[in-house]
Write an enzyme that holds these catalytic residues in place. Structure first.
Site, PDB file in Angstrom:
ATOM      1  N   TYR A 335      77.552  29.849  -6.204  1.00 30.04           N
ATOM      2  CA  TYR A 335      76.603  29.585  -5.202  1.00 30.04           C
ATOM      3  C   TYR A 335      75.086  30.103  -5.747  1.00 30.04           C
ATOM      4  O   TYR A 335      74.389  29.764  -5.042  1.00 30.04           O
ATOM      5  CB  TYR A 335      76.855  30.286  -4.068  1.00 30.04           C
ATOM      6  CG  TYR A 335      78.222  30.351  -3.620  1.00 30.04           C
ATOM      7  CD1 TYR A 335      79.070  29.200  -3.201  1.00 30.04           C
ATOM      8  CD2 TYR A 335      78.860  31.473  -3.415  1.00 30.04           C
ATOM      9  CE1 TYR A 335      80.177  29.445  -2.811  1.00 30.04           C
ATOM     10  CE2 TYR A 335      80.252  31.654  -3.024  1.00 30.04           C
ATOM     11  CZ  TYR A 335      80.856  30.420  -2.650  1.00 30.04           C
ATOM     12  OH  TYR A 335      82.103  30.683  -2.237  1.00 30.04           O
ATOM     13  N   CYS A 362      84.216  34.073 -21.310  1.00 25.38           N
ATOM     14  CA  CYS A 362      83.525  33.035 -22.392  1.00 25.38           C
ATOM     15  C   CYS A 362      83.152  31.976 -21.566  1.00 25.38           C
ATOM     16  O   CYS A 362      83.804  30.876 -21.927  1.00 25.38           O
ATOM     17  CB  CYS A 362      84.680  32.822 -23.305  1.00 25.38           C
ATOM     18  SG  CYS A 362      85.769  34.427 -24.043  1.00 25.38           S
TER      19      CYS A 362
HETATM   20  N1  LLP Z   1      86.201  32.620  10.669  1.00 22.43           N
HETATM   21  C1  LLP Z   1      86.565  31.639  10.153  1.00 22.43           C
HETATM   22  C2  LLP Z   1      87.308  30.689  10.674  1.00 22.43           C
HETATM   23  C3  LLP Z   1      85.962  31.405   8.723  1.00 22.43           C
HETATM   24  O1  LLP Z   1      86.283  30.254   8.102  1.00 22.43           O
HETATM   25  C4  LLP Z   1      85.160  32.469   8.266  1.00 22.43           C
HETATM   26  C5  LLP Z   1      84.703  32.229   6.984  1.00 22.43           C
HETATM   27  C6  LLP Z   1      85.041  33.523   8.979  1.00 22.43           C
HETATM   28  C7  LLP Z   1      85.373  33.536  10.257  1.00 22.43           C
HETATM   29  C8  LLP Z   1      83.862  34.587   8.538  1.00 22.43           C
HETATM   30  O2  LLP Z   1      82.596  34.240   8.307  1.00 22.43           O
HETATM   31  P1  LLP Z   1      81.582  35.331   7.601  1.00 22.43           P
HETATM   32  O3  LLP Z   1      81.335  36.272   9.105  1.00 22.43           O
HETATM   33  O4  LLP Z   1      82.286  36.022   6.567  1.00 22.43           O
HETATM   34  O5  LLP Z   1      80.394  34.607   7.323  1.00 22.43           O
HETATM   35  N2  LLP Z   1      83.188  32.273  -0.027  1.00 22.43           N
HETATM   36  C9  LLP Z   1      82.030  32.359   0.763  1.00 22.43           C
HETATM   37  C10 LLP Z   1      82.145  32.540   2.354  1.00 22.43           C
HETATM   38  C11 LLP Z   1      83.106  31.545   2.709  1.00 22.43           C
HETATM   39  C12 LLP Z   1      83.160  31.721   4.300  1.00 22.43           C
HETATM   40  C13 LLP Z   1      84.577  31.040   4.715  1.00 22.43           C
HETATM   41  N3  LLP Z   1      84.775  31.147   6.185  1.00 22.43           N
HETATM   42  C14 LLP Z   1      80.942  33.288   0.145  1.00 22.43           C
HETATM   43  O6  LLP Z   1      81.270  34.035  -0.856  1.00 22.43           O
HETATM   44  O7  LLP Z   1      79.759  33.182   0.584  1.00 22.43           O
END
Ligand code: LLP
Length: 432
Positions: A335, A362
């Site tokens: 990202y 790598c």
């Molecule tokens: N609830 C649901 C249904 C979700 O899909 C997510 C995150 C959350 C709660 C929590 O969201 P947060 O508070 O952490 O923003 N891999 C990405 C983030 C993907 C988030 C996916 N869903 C990153 O590294 O930025």
């Protein structure tokens, strides 16, 4: 200099976390190393709970989104703080259950849950299954019937809010792999089915509008749209559903430029908007659930790396190579995510150059960050990447057969391993 909460600089000019000197942690446990400040995790959970109690006394729950960072001790801490948890796979569910997490406080998510996982969730007594689509609803009904159990569910809907452009573009959200579309009536049709399907009891609705959001408006708007939908359901079917899960997405500071709001402000605004809307619609205030993930785990974590070498290409740039990379933190490669990187053993020294922090995998795209102002670091120096507590360990891989680093929890000047670092034998454990 930007530092997350729980981090300080000691009189040796070293970065500390949870009262522990990072240079000593690196010497004791090796690098790369994930370190988390236990107090910071607990304080974030408490602040959410406090603001929920203060601003929404009608009742609600904080359910930590464990995809942000999932291991046994995280679930134990979350449970001790009286919160629920969101699990997004049977693997997260299994980890939570093994940690002794009460199943009835779990919310089981995912846009494609196989029958076997639904079966596992029902047998474990998971509190709510958040059903994403019609085929899944039918699958769940069949599994519940077979097991002679009842599934208490929320339906995931897409309320047509594009949080990332800060405008409420409806068509934007129709194009989502998640949830049942509200605009075209799919969501209402699914509610009607859920109300009559055997083995299913529908309790309410769920939405999640995105992640790393700073603006309060999309959250307020989502809450209003969902309450309006509950009123529409009552009007169309006579069923008064009582629960509303608003997901997560609250932004955090990765750098000094990020200015997150205190969570209590979100709560105050969402709660105020809901109270007003409930009066307008003459609908009772629902039980609300928030699912913060990043804002609980990210600020609490750092990653420590040792510099292997510095490569200066005159007139081009300087690479500082570290002993980890995209295998333990894929977020820059994925990202171009921003991070603050500091020289953990030279915190009081002025920056002398900008460098690209290169990982050891790598591939040229394996970077942790570019244009990082650093003091005169060289081989053997320690770097710390801040706010890596969420979506780092949980998104790590064994690319290039790199063993995953250990996770150490720091508190009151003491540290303990909560996830052992992988060994080479771990890497070949499933090879035949
Ligand atoms: N609830 C649901 C249904 C979700 O899909 C997510 C995150 C959350 C709660 C929590 O969201 P947060 O508070 O952490 O923003 N891999 C990405 C983030 C993907 C988030 C996916 N869903 C990153 O590294 O930025």
């Amino acid at each position: 200099m930007f530092l997350s909460k729980g981090l300080t600089i000691n009189d040796r000019g070293h970065l500390t976390i949870g009262g522990c000197d990072t240079v000593e942690l690196a010497a004791a446990y090796g690098t790369p190393l994930y370190v988390m400040d236990e107090d910071s995790i607990r304080e974030a959970l408490r602040e959410y709970v406090r603001s929920m109690n203060e601003h929404y006394p009608q009742g609600g729950r904080i359910a930590y989104a464990s995809k942000a960072c999932s291991f046994l001790e995280m679930y134990r801490i979350v449970n001790e703080e009286g919160c629920g948890a969101d699990v997004a796979s049977a693997g997260e569910l299994y980890t939570a259950l093994q940690a002794g997490f009460p199943a009835d406080k779990l919310y089981f998510h995912g846009n494609n849950k196989p029958a076997g996982e639904l079966c596992m969730a029902l047998e474990a007594g998971v509190g709510r299954i958040v059903v994403d689509n019609l085929p899944e609803l039918h699958r769940l009904s069949a599994v519940a019937k077979e097991l002679g159990r009842t599934a208490e569910i929320l339906l995931r809907v897409t309320p047509g809010i594009d949080a990332h452009t800060h405008s409420f573009i409806r068509t934007g959200q129709i194009d989502s792999k998640f949830g049942l579309t509200m605009e075209n009536g799919d969501a209402l049709e699914a509610v009607k089915e859920a109300l009559v399907l055997e083995g299913i009891v529908i309790k309410g609705v769920h939405c999640h509008i995105g992640s790393q959001i700073f603006d309060a408006d999309p959250f307020i708007h989502a809450a209003e749209v969902l309450l309006q939908f509950l009123a529409e359901i009552r009007r169309e079917t006579g069923a008064a559903l009582t629960e509303m899960n608003l997901g997560g997405g609250f932004g955090i500071a990765y750098t000094g430029g990020d200015k997150p709001r205190p969570y209590s402000e979100y709560m105050a605004m969402v709660s105020g908007a809901l109270k007003k809307k409930a009066e307008e619609l003459d609908f009772p205030l629902p039980f609300i659930v928030l699912e913060p993930g990043r804002s609980i785990a990210a600020p609490a974590g750092i990653t420590l790396y040792t510099v292997g070498g510095v490569k200066e290409i005159p007139g081009v740039r300087t690479y500082v190579s570290v002993d980890g990379g995209m295998a333990d933190n894929p977020r820059y490669a994925l990202y171009q995510a921003e991070y603050t990187v500091v020289a953990a053993g030279r915190m009081n020294e002025p920056a002398v150059r900008n460098a690209a922090i290169a990982g050891r995998c790598c591939e040229s795209g394996d970077m942790i960050q570019e244009n990082v102002p650093l003091p005169a670091v060289d081989s053997g120096d320690l770097l710390a990447v801040l706010a890596t507590g969420a979506y780092n360990y949980s998104m790590s891989s064994n690319y290039n057969r790199l063993p995953r680093p250990a996770v150490v929890m720091a508190k009151d000047g003491k540290s303990r391993v909560v996830v052992r670092g992988e060994t080479y034998d771990d890497l070949i454990r499933n090879d035949i």
